[in-house]
Motif scaffolding. Structure first.
Motif, PDB file in Angstrom:
ATOM      1  N   SER A   1      -8.361   2.416   2.415  1.00  0.00           N
ATOM      2  CA  SER A   1      -7.188   2.808   3.197  1.00  0.00           C
ATOM      3  C   SER A   1      -5.972   2.032   2.703  1.00  0.00           C
ATOM      4  N   MET A   2      -4.804   2.587   2.981  1.00  0.00           N
ATOM      5  CA  MET A   2      -3.562   1.947   2.569  1.00  0.00           C
ATOM      6  C   MET A   2      -2.755   1.593   3.798  1.00  0.00           C
ATOM      7  N   SER A   3      -2.175   0.414   3.775  1.00  0.00           N
ATOM      8  CA  SER A   3      -1.266  -0.012   4.829  1.00  0.00           C
ATOM      9  C   SER A   3      -0.129  -0.774   4.167  1.00  0.00           C
ATOM     10  N   TYR A   4       0.788  -1.261   4.969  1.00  0.00           N
ATOM     11  CA  TYR A   4       1.964  -1.944   4.434  1.00  0.00           C
ATOM     12  C   TYR A   4       2.096  -3.319   5.064  1.00  0.00           C
ATOM     13  N   VAL A   5       2.526  -4.273   4.226  1.00  0.00           N
ATOM     14  CA  VAL A   5       2.781  -5.640   4.668  1.00  0.00           C
ATOM     15  C   VAL A   5       4.246  -5.922   4.369  1.00  0.00           C
ATOM     16  N   LEU A   6       4.962  -6.522   5.323  1.00  0.00           N
ATOM     17  CA  LEU A   6       6.361  -6.886   5.094  1.00  0.00           C
ATOM     18  C   LEU A   6       6.424  -8.203   4.330  1.00  0.00           C
ATOM     19  N   GLU A   7       7.222  -8.221   3.251  1.00  0.00           N
ATOM     20  CA  GLU A   7       7.386  -9.426   2.439  1.00  0.00           C
ATOM     21  C   GLU A   7       8.842  -9.565   2.011  1.00  0.00           C
ATOM     22  N   ASN A   8       9.255 -10.815   1.740  1.00  0.00           N
ATOM     23  CA  ASN A   8      10.582 -11.091   1.195  1.00  0.00           C
ATOM     24  C   ASN A   8      10.524 -10.875  -0.318  1.00  0.00           C
ATOM     25  N   VAL A   9      11.003  -9.742  -0.791  1.00  0.00           N
ATOM     26  CA  VAL A   9      10.905  -9.469  -2.226  1.00  0.00           C
ATOM     27  C   VAL A   9      12.223  -8.999  -2.847  1.00  0.00           C
ATOM     28  N   GLY A  10      13.190  -8.596  -2.093  1.00  0.00           N
ATOM     29  CA  GLY A  10      14.386  -7.987  -2.667  1.00  0.00           C
ATOM     30  C   GLY A  10      15.565  -8.920  -2.767  1.00  0.00           C
ATOM     31  N   ALA A  11      16.478  -8.594  -3.693  1.00  0.00           N
ATOM     32  CA  ALA A  11      17.743  -9.317  -3.840  1.00  0.00           C
ATOM     33  C   ALA A  11      18.788  -8.351  -4.379  1.00  0.00           C
ATOM     34  N   ILE A  12      20.014  -8.500  -3.920  1.00  0.00           N
ATOM     35  CA  ILE A  12      21.124  -7.654  -4.358  1.00  0.00           C
ATOM     36  C   ILE A  12      22.343  -8.548  -4.566  1.00  0.00           C
TER      37      ILE A  12
ATOM     38  N   ALA B   1       2.918  -1.921  -0.248  1.00  0.00           N
ATOM     39  CA  ALA B   1       1.655  -1.205  -0.033  1.00  0.00           C
ATOM     40  C   ALA B   1       0.479  -2.077  -0.449  1.00  0.00           C
ATOM     41  N   VAL B   2      -0.547  -2.119   0.396  1.00  0.00           N
ATOM     42  CA  VAL B   2      -1.787  -2.833   0.089  1.00  0.00           C
ATOM     43  C   VAL B   2      -2.968  -1.895   0.380  1.00  0.00           C
ATOM     44  N   THR B   3      -3.977  -2.007  -0.456  1.00  0.00           N
ATOM     45  CA  THR B   3      -5.177  -1.195  -0.280  1.00  0.00           C
ATOM     46  C   THR B   3      -6.281  -2.085   0.251  1.00  0.00           C
ATOM     47  N   THR B   4      -6.988  -1.607   1.259  1.00  0.00           N
ATOM     48  CA  THR B   4      -8.118  -2.356   1.808  1.00  0.00           C
ATOM     49  C   THR B   4      -9.384  -1.514   1.671  1.00  0.00           C
ATOM     50  N   MET B   5     -10.502  -2.196   1.466  1.00  0.00           N
ATOM     51  CA  MET B   5     -11.804  -1.539   1.351  1.00  0.00           C
ATOM     52  C   MET B   5     -12.667  -2.041   2.498  1.00  0.00           C
ATOM     53  N   ALA B   6     -13.317  -1.121   3.181  1.00  0.00           N
ATOM     54  CA  ALA B   6     -14.200  -1.486   4.293  1.00  0.00           C
ATOM     55  C   ALA B   6     -15.533  -0.777   4.094  1.00  0.00           C
ATOM     56  N   PRO B   7     -16.647  -1.482   4.357  1.00  0.00           N
ATOM     57  CA  PRO B   7     -17.961  -0.826   4.207  1.00  0.00           C
ATOM     58  C   PRO B   7     -18.124   0.281   5.246  1.00  0.00           C
ATOM     59  N   ARG B   8     -18.738   1.366   4.824  1.00  0.00           N
ATOM     60  CA  ARG B   8     -19.005   2.494   5.716  1.00  0.00           C
ATOM     61  C   ARG B   8     -20.444   2.418   6.190  1.00  0.00           C
ATOM     62  N   ALA B   9     -20.650   2.926   7.388  1.00  0.00           N
ATOM     63  CA  ALA B   9     -22.025   3.029   7.887  1.00  0.00           C
ATOM     64  C   ALA B   9     -22.757   4.023   6.984  1.00  0.00           C
ATOM     65  N   GLY B  10     -23.901   3.667   6.551  1.00  0.00           N
ATOM     66  CA  GLY B  10     -24.673   4.552   5.676  1.00  0.00           C
ATOM     67  C   GLY B  10     -24.413   4.273   4.205  1.00  0.00           C
ATOM     68  N   GLY B  11     -23.625   3.230   3.884  1.00  0.00           N
ATOM     69  CA  GLY B  11     -23.379   2.865   2.486  1.00  0.00           C
ATOM     70  C   GLY B  11     -22.023   3.308   1.974  1.00  0.00           C
ATOM     71  N   GLY B  12     -21.623   2.695   0.919  1.00  0.00           N
ATOM     72  CA  GLY B  12     -20.337   2.997   0.300  1.00  0.00           C
ATOM     73  C   GLY B  12     -19.186   2.289   1.007  1.00  0.00           C
ATOM     74  N   TYR B  13     -18.017   2.561   0.524  1.00  0.00           N
ATOM     75  CA  TYR B  13     -16.814   1.929   1.066  1.00  0.00           C
ATOM     76  C   TYR B  13     -15.767   2.987   1.354  1.00  0.00           C
ATOM     77  N   SER B  14     -14.936   2.708   2.332  1.00  0.00           N
ATOM     78  CA  SER B  14     -13.790   3.578   2.594  1.00  0.00           C
ATOM     79  C   SER B  14     -12.531   2.792   2.215  1.00  0.00           C
TER      80      SER B  14
ATOM     81  N   THR C   1       2.076   3.104   8.962  1.00  0.00           N
ATOM     82  CA  THR C   1       2.057   1.970   9.867  1.00  0.00           C
ATOM     83  C   THR C   1       2.202   0.663   9.098  1.00  0.00           C
ATOM     84  N   VAL C   2       3.102  -0.182   9.564  1.00  0.00           N
ATOM     85  CA  VAL C   2       3.231  -1.528   9.029  1.00  0.00           C
ATOM     86  C   VAL C   2       2.331  -2.389   9.894  1.00  0.00           C
ATOM     87  N   VAL C   3       1.189  -2.802   9.339  1.00  0.00           N
ATOM     88  CA  VAL C   3       0.192  -3.462  10.166  1.00  0.00           C
ATOM     89  C   VAL C   3       0.418  -4.943  10.316  1.00  0.00           C
ATOM     90  N   GLN C   4       1.139  -5.540   9.379  1.00  0.00           N
ATOM     91  CA  GLN C   4       1.317  -6.978   9.495  1.00  0.00           C
ATOM     92  C   GLN C   4       2.522  -7.436   8.703  1.00  0.00           C
TER      93      GLN C   4
END
Length: 187
Positions: free
Chosen positions: A150-161, A135-148, A88-91
């Motif tokens: 996850s990976m998602s994707y962000v669209l950016e202007n990065v390429g040239a040909i 690809a970007v990695t996000t960390m979110a606190p979990r109920a009961g401690g620790g972190y989960s 999923t491209v989230v943003q």
């Protein structure tokens, strides 16, 4: 359910000048405005210039030509839906800009009546600001401690040909039969 309205419009101005029925010039530009996909409206100026010289030499029409131009592909046509390789491209970055392509081409055309047409074109173009999912990695606190994590994707202007090369075209017509061919050499 959310509805998004996307609008794209432009204004084109072009001037054509001919001199002695041999020299031909064109100059112009387009202002293009896209609204609705990003938070802010995007406006781009797209110039174009061209010149050609045409001469009939013993029944063979020769034309030398050159041109420069810029074009864009608006952001909303590039998001490629909501998934990329099953992810999923989230943003999209708020600074996301349209992809742009500009360059020059020059060539010679030879027309031997309707019997044979040959075209040789040299081109040098650059496409920049190509939109890629990063690809970007996000960390979110979990109920009961620790972190989960996850990976998602962000669209950016990065390429040239850069595309440079030659295009050779030929065609001939005999009665109702037409034969045409193209050879493109690109680096």
């Amino acid at each position: 359910l959310r509805t998004t309205w996307v609008q794209n419009g432009g204004l084109l101005a072009q001037a054509n000048v001919a001199y002695r029925d041999a020299w031909f010039f064109v100059a112009g530009g387009r202002v293009e405005r896209s609204m609705g996909i990003m938070a802010n409206a995007q406006t781009e100026l797209l110039p174009m210039l061209g010149a050609s010289y045409v001469r009939d030499v013993h029944g063979v029409v020769l034309k030398a030509r050159t041109a420069y131009g810029t074009g864009i592909r608006p952001v909303y046509s590039l998001t490629r839906g909501t998934s990329w390789m099953g992810r999923t491209v989230v943003q999209a970055s708020n600074a996301l800009q349209p992809e742009s392509q500009s360059g020059v081409e020059s060539g010679i055309d030879m027309l031997f009546g309707r019997a044979l047409m040959l075209h040789v074109t040299r081109f040098d173009q650059r496409a920049s600001g190509l939109i890629q999912p990063i690809a970007v990695t996000t960390m979110a606190p979990r109920a009961g401690g620790g972190y989960s994590r996850s990976m998602s994707y962000v669209l950016e202007n990065v390429g040239a040909i850069t595309n440079r090369g030659w295009e050779l075209q030929g065609s001939t017509q005999v009665g109702r039969l037409m034969l045409a061919g193209t050879l493109a050499l690109v680096e």
